[in-house]
Motif scaffolding. Structure first.
Motif, PDB file in Angstrom:
ATOM      1  N   ARG A  62       1.275  -1.367  -0.250  1.00 37.52           N
ATOM      2  CA  ARG A  62      -0.071  -0.048   0.280  1.00 37.52           C
ATOM      3  C   ARG A  62       0.548   1.235  -0.327  1.00 37.52           C
ATOM      4  NH1 ARG A  62      -4.993  -0.936   3.914  1.00 37.52           N
ATOM      5  NH2 ARG A  62      -4.342  -2.556   5.143  1.00 37.52           N
ATOM      6  N   TRP A  91       1.846   4.611  -2.519  1.00 40.91           N
ATOM      7  CA  TRP A  91       0.799   4.869  -3.269  1.00 40.91           C
ATOM      8  C   TRP A  91       0.941   6.529  -2.363  1.00 40.91           C
ATOM      9  CZ3 TRP A  91      -0.910   3.879  -7.647  1.00 40.91           C
ATOM     10  CH2 TRP A  91      -1.722   2.813  -7.589  1.00 40.91           C
ATOM     11  N   ILE A  92       1.538   6.583  -1.640  1.00 38.17           N
ATOM     12  CA  ILE A  92       2.719   7.356  -0.885  1.00 38.17           C
ATOM     13  C   ILE A  92       3.207   8.663  -1.869  1.00 38.17           C
ATOM     14  CG2 ILE A  92       3.949   8.092   1.020  1.00 38.17           C
ATOM     15  CD1 ILE A  92       3.174   5.772   2.519  1.00 38.17           C
ATOM     16  N   ASP A 151       4.867  13.651   0.366  1.00 45.28           N
ATOM     17  CA  ASP A 151       4.503  13.033   1.664  1.00 45.28           C
ATOM     18  C   ASP A 151       5.127  11.330   2.213  1.00 45.28           C
ATOM     19  OD1 ASP A 151       1.903  14.053   1.620  1.00 45.28           O
ATOM     20  OD2 ASP A 151       0.708  12.637   0.170  1.00 45.28           O
ATOM     21  N   THR A 186       6.942  11.763   6.209  1.00 46.81           N
ATOM     22  CA  THR A 186       6.094  10.272   6.079  1.00 46.81           C
ATOM     23  C   THR A 186       7.165  10.018   7.119  1.00 46.81           C
ATOM     24  OG1 THR A 186       4.685   9.894   5.258  1.00 46.81           O
ATOM     25  CG2 THR A 186       5.634   7.879   6.597  1.00 46.81           C
ATOM     26  N   VAL A 235       4.033   7.857  -7.842  1.00 43.55           N
ATOM     27  CA  VAL A 235       3.297   7.745  -7.219  1.00 43.55           C
ATOM     28  C   VAL A 235       2.708   5.822  -7.925  1.00 43.55           C
ATOM     29  CG1 VAL A 235       1.396   7.479  -6.491  1.00 43.55           C
ATOM     30  CG2 VAL A 235       2.295   9.546  -6.585  1.00 43.55           C
ATOM     31  N   PHE A 248      -3.042  -2.492 -18.261  1.00 40.89           N
ATOM     32  CA  PHE A 248      -2.686  -2.136 -16.939  1.00 40.89           C
ATOM     33  C   PHE A 248      -1.103  -2.106 -17.006  1.00 40.89           C
ATOM     34  CE2 PHE A 248      -1.715  -1.492 -12.191  1.00 40.89           C
ATOM     35  CZ  PHE A 248      -2.331  -0.524 -12.829  1.00 40.89           C
ATOM     36  N   LYS A 250       2.505  -2.134 -14.455  1.00 43.68           N
ATOM     37  CA  LYS A 250       3.424  -1.894 -12.772  1.00 43.68           C
ATOM     38  C   LYS A 250       4.461  -1.849 -12.195  1.00 43.68           C
ATOM     39  CE  LYS A 250       1.217  -5.310 -10.365  1.00 43.68           C
ATOM     40  NZ  LYS A 250      -0.478  -5.955  -9.651  1.00 43.68           N
TER      41      LYS A 250
END
Ligand code: SF4
Lengths: 611, 219
Positions: free
Chosen positions: B13, B16-17, B21, B25, B57, B202, B204
């Motif tokens: 997860r 996506w930061i 950010d 963090t 991102v 898609f 990634k």
């Protein structure tokens, strides 16, 4: 991660708000809990994650071993469209599971403009909107938050409301639901029993009859439901749960900081202010507790700011001791300490100097009324002398920006009062010229006005709101009266205020109106990006209702009010008395000087009101 | 302590930061773990941290590098575990050492990727992709500061291989990280522009390793 979600995320703004996985999120084994609670906040992640109440209740509900409570926020428009296209239902952040896997949808509703978002989230969860159409016990859909003090417009959609502070009440409710689920009760039985829990309001157990003119004729409870539902409170805040390990967002939210709540309630009793009445009685936390919790939370989050929350920070008696205790820790670590809601009248030099060492922000004053007469009428105990005195200190200390907030349309307001706003800004400007150390940097005085909204459970709950046209006339009068370049005037338009006035004092007949607005795309309407005035007016029209009936009509004191079944502690007789004092521009003493026996004390059971 | 370097993973997860950010963090995580980052002097002090080659991102990584300074001394060996314990899900600190190479010397990135095909057979696609990327030049339109420009991405691809998986084609490549910089997103973009039949539904990517010009691991 859901494949559909993974494909959407690269296309939306700020995807991190839709993924969960933040530090301190609570993860449990879903096989090992009996109740899965979706804690829904009907606004964006950035707003919801800045909300202390949400953070507290997330932790208290999760303190029950048989409950796993997860967070759900409303997606922004771009994400919303993508989710619709991909047929991705609304999901909770911790597990990523869609809401159809939950036993409870618990909404926190802080303001009326979120109502259509609540409807939208119920729909996105794949559930029928109306409580009556959800015949099974589970999922239970309930709501709390300050908007629940008049929940009538939402009465058809929610199974029940929790009135007041949820720390204990929510868990009482979940315990009962746990039993109901284990023993297989049906929904009517559960609701009947839930209505016996203090603070729980089950709208379907109350029959509302109307007069031909649309006013409420009677409110009749059934099946043993109490005639009046009394707000629940937490008596001792020092021992009340406070999350020292809150979730730390991995993306920027509105308030990235540690929030410390100094006290609940307000000693002031400003007559327009709903919050000043519905959060009574006054209960303060000890400074030792706050310093300890604050430091612990700073350590556990790594936040660089801590804020002291309350309705009126300077009324916290041990404020200097608290600031000292926190600054001891903060200063060496470059952690900022901020104190919103300071008042002009007892804003002390000492505290300002202390804060100055760390960080300096603008000065903000809620003056509300433009003349002393009007301020006395609304019981806003601020004198221009106090204000100028504070400004003088601030200007001498290097501050060079002041924001002044006023309301237009307050009961008894005259044109003279409005021109008085401009005069006051002029005198503050003069005060800056006389006191500022460094005039080269200039000064900025910002005057903001909004349209007064009469709110339930306040002394002005019977008052009419001025029309949009009249508000504009007053805005133009003020605009024409301001003639300095250093004074900037911002006015909020009255459209939202009208809708808010309709909803906040609305009745159940507004249910279909809300549904209609939602059907026509209404959601996230607290945001001007999405608010559409016409959509509301058309929907009211469609059901033969008018905004004027709810907003502009003066109600008689004898009238049955739609929210009369809700008892927030303060007695109606006290509100009536306060309203009468408004007409004679008579101040009432604040609770520090004299308790005026408002009625809230009876919620305390032997406790002491810290007025 | 000056000139320290952190190596960390950003997966799951946490991909996506955003970069900004992530900096924030990191700052908070250091503070939670009880480490005092050194701040810059001046009017608006900020912690002196810098991350090599900010990730887009959505892109994961097993080889992120961040330079930082600490006030006071600390045992570096204990730092990764202490930091990892206070990180959001998906961020894992794997190493901490005194800086070896300058970021400017980081030349190549080893990446893995997945091209997802919903309706086309992965086996066929893998073969075609191999052929496509074997061309001597791959000239695409690219947004630059001065509007649209033409650019050959081929010289920035040092190695590239495709292998069929389940509904997806797995990509393994070594691409130029700086001078020129090849954003992996340009690989599917090239297909969209030049051979839409091969463009995945898609795509990634995940960074695996950083290299110097001579293909030694960058430290
Ligand atoms: S009980 Fe008295 S002191 Fe307490 S809030 Fe009411 S009026 Fe104020």
């Amino acid at each position: 991660m859901d494949k559909r979600l993974e494909r959407i995320l690269p296309r939306v703004q700020k995807p991190a708000r839709y993924t969960g996985g933040e530090y301190n999120q609570i993860i449990k084994d879903k096989q090992k809990v009996d109740l899965r609670v979706a804690f829904c906040f009907p606004d964006t992640y950035e707003i919801g994650m800045s909300n202390l109440g949400m953070s507290i209740l997330y932790h208290t509900m999760n303190s029950l071993p048989y409950v796993w409570c997860e967070r759900v926020f409303a997606p922004w428009g771009d994400m919303y469209e993508e989710m619709k296209k991909a047929e991705l239902p609304l999901y909770a952040l911790e597990s990523g599971d869609s809401l159809d896997q939950f036993d409870v949808l618990a909404f926190s509703i802080g303001y009326e403009m979120a109502y259509t978002t609540v409807l939208d989230m119920i729909d996105q969860a794949g559930l029928p909107l109306r409580s009556a159409e959800r015949t099974a016990l589970l999922p239970l859909v309930f709501a709390g938050g300050s908007a629940a003090v008049n929940a009538e417009p939402m009465a058809d959609f929610l199974d029940l409301f929790v009135i007041g502070e949820g720390e204990e009440m929510n868990n009482d409710l979940l315990a009962l639901l746990h039993t109901a689920k284990t023993e297989g009760w049906d929904k009517p039985e559960f609701l009947r029993r839930a209505a016996q829990i203090g603070g729980v309001y089950v709208p379907s157990l109350y029959d509302i009859a109307y007069h031909p003119d649309g006013t409420v004729a009677s409110i009749t409870p059934r099946d043993g439901a109490p005639e009046r539902v009394t707000k629940r409170i937490v008596v001792d805040l020092d021992s009340a749960p406070y999350p020292v390990n809150p979730v730390v967002p991995s993306t920027e939210v509105v308030h990235d900081r540690v929030n410390l709540e100094l006290f609940r309630g307000c000693v002031r009793g400003c007559r327009f202010c709903q919050a000043g009445y519905i959060y009574r009685p006054i209960r303060a936390k000890k400074p030792e507790t706050l310093v300890k919790q604050g430091i612990e939370a700073l350590k556990n989050t790594g936040h660089e700011d801590v804020t002291l929350l309350s309705l009126s920070t300077s009324d916290y008696r041990p404020l200097p001791a608290l600031c000292d205790g926190l600054l001891d820790y903060c200063e060496s670590r470059s952690i900022g300490l901020s104190l919103p809601s300071l008042r002009a009248d007892n804003f002390s030099m000492e505290i300002m100097e202390k804060l100055q060492k760390v960080r300096k922000s603008g000065l903000t004053f809620a003056v509300e009324g433009g003349s002393q007469r009007l301020r006395d009428a609304i019981n806003k105990n601020v004198t221009e002398g106090d204000l100028l005195h504070t400004c003088a200190i601030a200007f001498a200390g290097g501050w060079n920006s002041v924001k002044l907030y006023y309301m237009l349309g307050l009961p008894t307001e005259t044109d003279e009062d409005i021109v008085g706003i401009a005069d006051m800004a002029g005198r503050i400007l003069h005060c800056w010229r006389e006191n500022a150390k460094n005039k080269n940097r200039g000064v900025k005085i910002t005057v903001s006005t909004s349209c007064f909204i009469p709110k339930p459970h306040s002394p002005f709950q019977w008052e009419p709101q001025i029309t949009r046209e009249e508000y504009l006339r007053r805005v133009n009068l003020l605009r024409a009266s301001i003639n300095s370049r250093s004074v900037v005037y911002n006015w909020h338009d009255a459209d939202t205020s009208v809708v808010e006035a309709v909803l906040s004092r609305g009745d159940r007949r507004l249910g279909p109106v809300l549904e209609e607005v939602w059907k026509n795309g209404g959601r996230l309407e607290a945001w001007s990006d999405y608010f559409r005035f016409d959509r509301w007016m058309n929907a009211l029209d469609k059901f033969g209702l008018t905004a004027a009936f709810y907003a502009e009509r003066e109600r008689s004191v004898e009238e049955v009010l739609p929210w009369d079944m809700i008892d927030v502690g303060v007695r109606k007789a006290h509100l009536v008395k306060e309203r009468e004092r408004c007409y004679s521009s008579t101040l009432s003493p604040d609770c520090r000087h004299q308790c005026s026996a408002c009625g809230a004390l009876r919620l305390m059971e032997g406790g002491k009101c810290d007025g | 302590m000056d000139k320290l370097r952190l190596r960390f993973e950003k997966t799951g997860r946490a991909v996506w930061i955003s970069h900004l950010d992530l900096m924030h963090t990191m700052q908070r995580a250091f503070s939670r773990a009880g480490y005092a980052l050194k701040y810059s002097e001046g009017f608006n002090p900020h912690p002196q941290i810098s991350i090599a080659l900010p990730l887009s991102v959505g892109v994961g990584s097993y080889c992120e590098l961040m330079d930082f300074r600490l006030n006071g001394d600390t045992a570096l060996a204990a730092l990764p575990a202490r930091l990892t314990a206070v990180m959001p899900e998906g961020i894992r600190v794997t190493d901490c050492y005194e800086q070896v190479n300058k970021f400017a010397l980081l030349k190549y990135l080893e990446i893995r990727g997945s091209f997802e095909y919903d309706e086309r057979p992965a086996g066929e696609m893998a073969e075609e992709l191999t052929r496509f990327f074997a061309q001597p030049e791959i000239v695409i339109e690219k947004k630059t500061k001065r509007g649209l420009g033409q650019s050959d991405i081929k010289p920035a691809i040092r190695e590239i291989a495709f292998e069929a998986g389940e509904g997806e084609v797995l990509l393994h490549a070594v691409i130029s990280a700086q001078e020129p910089t090849l954003n992996p997103a340009l690989l599917p973009d090239a297909l969209r522009q030049l051979k839409p039949a091969l463009a995945p539904d898609f795509a990634k990517f995940t960074r695996i390793e950083n290299y110097l010009e001579n293909m030694q691991v960058f430290r």
